[in-house]
Design a protein around this motif. Sequence first.
Motif, PDB file in Angstrom:
ATOM      1  N   TYR A 130       5.439  -1.235   9.494  1.00  0.00           N
ATOM      2  CA  TYR A 130       4.858   0.082   9.754  1.00  0.00           C
ATOM      3  C   TYR A 130       5.547   1.120   8.868  1.00  0.00           C
ATOM      4  N   PRO A 131       5.149   1.214   7.611  1.00  0.00           N
ATOM      5  CA  PRO A 131       5.808   2.168   6.707  1.00  0.00           C
ATOM      6  C   PRO A 131       5.626   3.598   7.197  1.00  0.00           C
ATOM      7  N   ARG A 132       6.611   4.412   6.914  1.00  0.00           N
ATOM      8  CA  ARG A 132       6.537   5.824   7.303  1.00  0.00           C
ATOM      9  C   ARG A 132       5.469   6.519   6.467  1.00  0.00           C
ATOM     10  N   GLN A 133       4.774   7.433   7.109  1.00  0.00           N
ATOM     11  CA  GLN A 133       3.751   8.202   6.411  1.00  0.00           C
ATOM     12  C   GLN A 133       4.400   9.445   5.810  1.00  0.00           C
ATOM     13  N   ALA A 134       4.016   9.772   4.606  1.00  0.00           N
ATOM     14  CA  ALA A 134       4.535  10.971   3.962  1.00  0.00           C
ATOM     15  C   ALA A 134       3.900  12.189   4.617  1.00  0.00           C
ATOM     16  N   THR A 135       4.711  13.202   4.865  1.00  0.00           N
ATOM     17  CA  THR A 135       4.240  14.434   5.464  1.00  0.00           C
ATOM     18  C   THR A 135       4.453  15.558   4.465  1.00  0.00           C
ATOM     19  N   PHE A 136       3.395  16.287   4.183  1.00  0.00           N
ATOM     20  CA  PHE A 136       3.488  17.406   3.259  1.00  0.00           C
ATOM     21  C   PHE A 136       3.424  18.694   4.056  1.00  0.00           C
TER      22      PHE A 136
END
Length: 190
Positions: A130-136
């Motif tokens: 479950y890779p971390r999602q990038a947050t902008f």
Amino acid sequence: MTKPKTLEVIKSENQTADQALAEMATTPNFHNGVLVHLFAKNLLVGDDLDLTSVIKSLTESTLKVKNGNLSDMELMLMGQAQALQSMFTTLTRRAEATKVIREIEMYMGMAFKAQSQCRSTLQALTELKYPRQATFVKQANISHGHQQINNEVEPHAQKIEFQQNELLEGGINGDSKLDTRSKTKTSYRD
């Protein structure tokens, strides 16, 4: 005892045998295969383990990862986590069984290292699955007190007023002198 097997070197049309051997000897799969062969033959498999087969198996595994199939990595990490958990349990039982403080400290120290490695391995497995999602974020202003943010551009610059140091006499022209009229005595108190 069986006869030692030779390493199979596959060469392309425009390569000499020496060039093919040198190319293979500089690949990561060759070096890793030598290590796997060295350690695995001391397990249950004995001396019959073929180095060429080990290198071919490693090459297939790396091609799977390159193509996006991470199932071998997941299995490896889960197996390592379970082995580390077994080490933690065994070392903790040994610490409990002894009455010598130095041995208890030694076993518990190693047990906690195994526990920490187990946690790190499980964390790596979780991040793999479950890779971390990038947050902008457009703008984040975090403060532990009062904070003022001015995002507006002012049409004219404000004039900054020069404040003279109270210890100096004179003007702003650089001819200021230190005020030496009032001297104080240094004292020490308990």
